[in-house]
Design a protein around this motif. Structure first.
Motif, PDB file in Angstrom:
ATOM      1  N   SER A 206      82.087  41.507   2.440  1.00  0.00           N
ATOM      2  CA  SER A 206      80.794  42.030   1.953  1.00  0.00           C
ATOM      3  C   SER A 206      79.909  40.914   1.396  1.00  0.00           C
ATOM      4  O   SER A 206      78.715  41.131   1.177  1.00  0.00           O
ATOM      5  CB  SER A 206      81.034  43.096   0.881  1.00  0.00           C
ATOM      6  OG  SER A 206      81.433  42.482  -0.333  1.00  0.00           O
TER       7      SER A 206
ATOM      8  N   ILE B 200      76.351  39.042   4.573  1.00  0.00           N
ATOM      9  CA  ILE B 200      74.921  39.217   4.282  1.00  0.00           C
ATOM     10  C   ILE B 200      74.081  38.124   4.965  1.00  0.00           C
ATOM     11  O   ILE B 200      73.055  38.400   5.582  1.00  0.00           O
ATOM     12  CB  ILE B 200      74.680  39.208   2.747  1.00  0.00           C
ATOM     13  CG1 ILE B 200      75.452  40.352   2.070  1.00  0.00           C
ATOM     14  CG2 ILE B 200      73.186  39.299   2.430  1.00  0.00           C
ATOM     15  CD1 ILE B 200      75.060  41.744   2.492  1.00  0.00           C
TER      16      ILE B 200
ATOM     17  N   GLU C 144      71.501  38.322   8.209  1.00  0.00           N
ATOM     18  CA  GLU C 144      70.151  37.764   8.141  1.00  0.00           C
ATOM     19  C   GLU C 144      69.873  36.911   9.386  1.00  0.00           C
ATOM     20  O   GLU C 144      68.815  37.016  10.009  1.00  0.00           O
ATOM     21  CB  GLU C 144      70.007  36.932   6.862  1.00  0.00           C
ATOM     22  CG  GLU C 144      68.764  36.067   6.764  1.00  0.00           C
ATOM     23  CD  GLU C 144      67.466  36.852   6.642  1.00  0.00           C
ATOM     24  OE1 GLU C 144      67.521  38.087   6.482  1.00  0.00           O
ATOM     25  OE2 GLU C 144      66.392  36.222   6.732  1.00  0.00           O
TER      26      GLU C 144
ATOM     27  N   GLU D 200      69.458  39.259  12.312  1.00  0.00           N
ATOM     28  CA  GLU D 200      68.153  39.944  12.255  1.00  0.00           C
ATOM     29  C   GLU D 200      67.050  39.038  12.769  1.00  0.00           C
ATOM     30  O   GLU D 200      66.208  39.456  13.565  1.00  0.00           O
ATOM     31  CB  GLU D 200      67.819  40.312  10.801  1.00  0.00           C
ATOM     32  CG  GLU D 200      68.441  41.588  10.314  1.00  0.00           C
ATOM     33  CD  GLU D 200      67.809  42.058   9.005  1.00  0.00           C
ATOM     34  OE1 GLU D 200      67.090  41.266   8.359  1.00  0.00           O
ATOM     35  OE2 GLU D 200      68.054  43.215   8.612  1.00  0.00           O
TER      36      GLU D 200
ATOM     37  N   ASN E 244      71.179  47.030   8.458  1.00  0.00           N
ATOM     38  CA  ASN E 244      71.613  47.380   7.110  1.00  0.00           C
ATOM     39  C   ASN E 244      73.037  46.870   6.885  1.00  0.00           C
ATOM     40  O   ASN E 244      73.886  47.003   7.771  1.00  0.00           O
ATOM     41  CB  ASN E 244      71.561  48.900   6.968  1.00  0.00           C
ATOM     42  CG  ASN E 244      71.889  49.307   5.568  1.00  0.00           C
ATOM     43  OD1 ASN E 244      73.029  49.219   5.127  1.00  0.00           O
ATOM     44  ND2 ASN E 244      70.873  49.729   4.842  1.00  0.00           N
ATOM     45  N   PRO E 245      73.305  46.285   5.706  1.00  0.00           N
ATOM     46  CA  PRO E 245      74.657  45.765   5.452  1.00  0.00           C
ATOM     47  C   PRO E 245      75.786  46.791   5.637  1.00  0.00           C
ATOM     48  O   PRO E 245      76.918  46.403   5.929  1.00  0.00           O
ATOM     49  CB  PRO E 245      74.576  45.278   4.011  1.00  0.00           C
ATOM     50  CG  PRO E 245      73.149  44.873   3.849  1.00  0.00           C
ATOM     51  CD  PRO E 245      72.364  45.879   4.654  1.00  0.00           C
ATOM     52  N   LEU E 246      75.484  48.074   5.479  1.00  0.00           N
ATOM     53  CA  LEU E 246      76.546  49.068   5.688  1.00  0.00           C
ATOM     54  C   LEU E 246      76.942  49.162   7.170  1.00  0.00           C
ATOM     55  O   LEU E 246      78.094  49.474   7.490  1.00  0.00           O
ATOM     56  CB  LEU E 246      76.095  50.441   5.153  1.00  0.00           C
ATOM     57  CG  LEU E 246      77.149  51.574   5.193  1.00  0.00           C
ATOM     58  CD1 LEU E 246      78.407  51.215   4.407  1.00  0.00           C
ATOM     59  CD2 LEU E 246      76.558  52.879   4.665  1.00  0.00           C
TER      60      LEU E 246
ATOM     61  N   PHE F 249      80.050  47.453   8.309  1.00  0.00           N
ATOM     62  CA  PHE F 249      81.332  48.145   8.122  1.00  0.00           C
ATOM     63  C   PHE F 249      81.465  49.348   9.056  1.00  0.00           C
ATOM     64  O   PHE F 249      82.566  49.751   9.406  1.00  0.00           O
ATOM     65  CB  PHE F 249      81.486  48.590   6.669  1.00  0.00           C
ATOM     66  CG  PHE F 249      81.511  47.444   5.705  1.00  0.00           C
ATOM     67  CD1 PHE F 249      82.648  46.640   5.601  1.00  0.00           C
ATOM     68  CD2 PHE F 249      80.408  47.144   4.927  1.00  0.00           C
ATOM     69  CE1 PHE F 249      82.680  45.575   4.718  1.00  0.00           C
ATOM     70  CE2 PHE F 249      80.434  46.079   4.046  1.00  0.00           C
ATOM     71  CZ  PHE F 249      81.568  45.285   3.939  1.00  0.00           C
ATOM     72  N   ASP F 250      80.337  49.918   9.431  1.00  0.00           N
ATOM     73  CA  ASP F 250      80.375  51.055  10.359  1.00  0.00           C
ATOM     74  C   ASP F 250      80.854  50.606  11.738  1.00  0.00           C
ATOM     75  O   ASP F 250      81.483  51.375  12.463  1.00  0.00           O
ATOM     76  CB  ASP F 250      78.972  51.683  10.491  1.00  0.00           C
ATOM     77  CG  ASP F 250      78.574  52.474   9.257  1.00  0.00           C
ATOM     78  OD1 ASP F 250      79.487  52.930   8.536  1.00  0.00           O
ATOM     79  OD2 ASP F 250      77.363  52.624   9.006  1.00  0.00           O
ATOM     80  N   TYR F 251      80.523  49.382  12.107  1.00  0.00           N
ATOM     81  CA  TYR F 251      80.884  48.849  13.428  1.00  0.00           C
ATOM     82  C   TYR F 251      81.639  47.550  13.218  1.00  0.00           C
ATOM     83  O   TYR F 251      81.060  46.464  13.224  1.00  0.00           O
ATOM     84  CB  TYR F 251      79.606  48.657  14.268  1.00  0.00           C
ATOM     85  CG  TYR F 251      78.821  49.931  14.358  1.00  0.00           C
ATOM     86  CD1 TYR F 251      79.187  50.931  15.263  1.00  0.00           C
ATOM     87  CD2 TYR F 251      77.755  50.185  13.485  1.00  0.00           C
ATOM     88  CE1 TYR F 251      78.503  52.135  15.313  1.00  0.00           C
ATOM     89  CE2 TYR F 251      77.060  51.386  13.522  1.00  0.00           C
ATOM     90  CZ  TYR F 251      77.436  52.350  14.441  1.00  0.00           C
ATOM     91  OH  TYR F 251      76.765  53.547  14.482  1.00  0.00           O
TER      92      TYR F 251
END
Lengths: 400, 83
Positions: free
Chosen positions: B41, B45, B49, B52, B60-62, B65-67
């Protein structure tokens, strides 16, 4: 596939409650995809809030500290965030929390704020008529002006302070991106600069304001606070005093306009007014998510919590737990929701709760007494933050 | 980016993971969990960046974790771009 913990999922920003319900039903304590433990049950959240030995606050400060250190190696300087946050009461533990909290509570001896709030409301409401944005034109500036008055700052600075704190507040949010961190850092620099000058001014020119009293009491108690610490205390106090109350006024007014029978009831009786504040706090808790870190291994509702795990306490979900509140999604001032945990519980119970209550009461009264036909004009827009929940805009019409 | 195939995107994400973690590119498997490469985590970040900026999308930082693998994450980015 529907993810159980999906705060950014479609529709979950304006209405996270169906997600909370699903999650709570499956597991009121749930280890999410990020490894953090998400707690949505009322009893479970309360247990964590009250167990100061097993769980500490400071999860945001600790995360930001690690992030800032990491980014130093990437030649990015975000150290102002840490400087601004180092004495945020909400992130402090143990002795330093106790002495800082006592300093603020004891220095804040003047609770005669009704006339300040009334004057600010008169100023704001005399500017509006017909159609206006209840948030941007009323709910947002009011608590900022009130905090500026209480802390002795010139009222002309309130727009600057509002702009900066509405960025700095993201330091307490979850899942902050690099771009957000950069924005937080700029706000931190601006606010540190402002409060450095202001505190220097108040040391030379003390007055009857809260800032002067905090400075004086810190000296009297020989706390040995540095200027940096005083700056952080003041930034936090100012921000905590306004960013949360904005949302309570905004969503409260919204729900009362959606439930006009209840609105009429409270305008006619002070007793029901107090019930309404609690229901507004329960129904849309402004501090929506709070964090803790486990000090040791433990078990919570059958789930293993390991030392150093981060816990996300969904205050907003706990306050809508059907095991605690029957028909939790009904806004009902008759339920007398005294035991909600919108202000937290235990050592970190909100020290400004009295101000939030007074300000809400006067704001709602003045607003609806002045504009008796005040009504919603369009669907409200919600703020992007997860930890602090509230409306960004709510267009209303006075219908007169 | 609009014309980028999934395999091109996987290569690009793998390259940035390799740069950010200092691991050799051949060690960065698209099907292993981020944690295999020491990503968490904190260091995710800055990685996000970079992605992006390179891809012109909001991440989104979440989502990280989702993927949790390069392959699933890349597939998700493609759905973001097409929507």
């Amino acid at each position: 596939m529907t993810k159980l913990w999906d705060p950014y999922g479609t529709g979950n920003r304006p209405n996270p409650y169906p997600m909370y319900d699903r999650l709570r039903e499956v597991a009121p304590v749930y280890r999410s995809q990020s490894g953090d433990i998400v707690v949505t049950g009322y009893q479970e959240v309360k247990t964590v809030l009250l167990d100061h030995e097993t769980y500490r606050v400071g999860n945001r400060y600790e995360w930001i500290e690690r992030q800032v250190r990491y980014l130093e190696n990437r030649e990015e300087d975000l150290t102002a965030i840490m400087a601004a946050m180092n004495s945020f009461l909400v992130q402090m533990n143990g002795h330093s929390h106790k002495t800082t909290r006592a300093l603020i509570v004891d220095a804040w001896d003047n609770k005669q704020v009704n006339h300040i709030i009334k004057n600010n409301i008169d100023d704001l409401l005399s500017e509006v008529d017909g159609e206006f944005d209840l948030i941007q034109d009323f709910a947002a500036p009011l608590p900022v002006m009130t905090m500026a008055n209480i802390m002795g700052m010139p009222l002309k600075d309130y727009q600057f302070l509002k702009n900066q704190t509405s960025n700095l507040i993201f330091s307490l949010d979850m899942y902050t991106s690099f771009k957000t961190l950069v924005r937080i850092n700029e706000a931190a620099q601006a606010l540190i600069g402002y409060f450095n000058d202001y505190i220097t001014y108040r040391i030379k020119n003390p007055s009857d304001d809260l800032t002067s009293k905090i400075i004086a009491l810190a000296n009297q108690r020989d706390l040995g606070l540095t200027n940096d610490t005083l700056i952080s205390i003041c930034i936090f106090l100012f921000m905590a005093g306004e960013e949360t109350t904005i949302n309570l006024i905004g969503t409260g007014a919204h729900n009362l306009m959606l439930n006009r029978d209840q609105l009429e009831k409270i305008l006619n009786s002070d007793q029901t007014f107090d019930d309404a504040i609690d229901e507004a706090l329960r129904f849309e808790s402004p501090v929506h998510l709070a964090g803790r870190i486990a000090n040791s291994d433990s078990t919570l509702a059958g789930i293993e919590v390991k030392k150093s795990d981060t816990l996300t306490l969904c205050i907003g979900a706990a306050n809508r737990d059907p095991r605690q509140y029957p028909s939790p999604h009904l806004f009902d001032i008759g339920r007398k929701a005294k035991n909600h945990i919108a202000f937290g519980a235990g050592l970190h119970f909100c020290l400004g709760s009295w101000l939030a209550r007074i300000q809400w009461k006067i704001a709602i009264k003045e607003l609806f007494n002045r504009f008796q036909n005040l009504d919603i004009q369009s669907e409200p827009e919600w703020n992007p933050m997860l930890s602090i929940r509230g409306l960004k805009s709510l267009h209303v019409t006075t219908n007169q | 980016m609009a014309l980028m195939s999934e395999s091109d995107l996987i290569q690009l994400v793998s390259r940035i993971v390799s740069e950010e973690t200092q691991l050799d590119l051949e060690l960065v498997s698209p099907d292993k969990h981020w944690a295999t490469f020491g990503l968490d985590s904190i260091n995710s970040i800055y990685l996000l960046e970079k992605l992006e900026n390179e891809l012109g999308v909001d991440l989104n930082p979440l989502m990280f974790f989702d993927y949790p693998t390069i392959r699933t994450f890349s597939a998700h980015i493609l759905t973001l771009r097409s929507s």
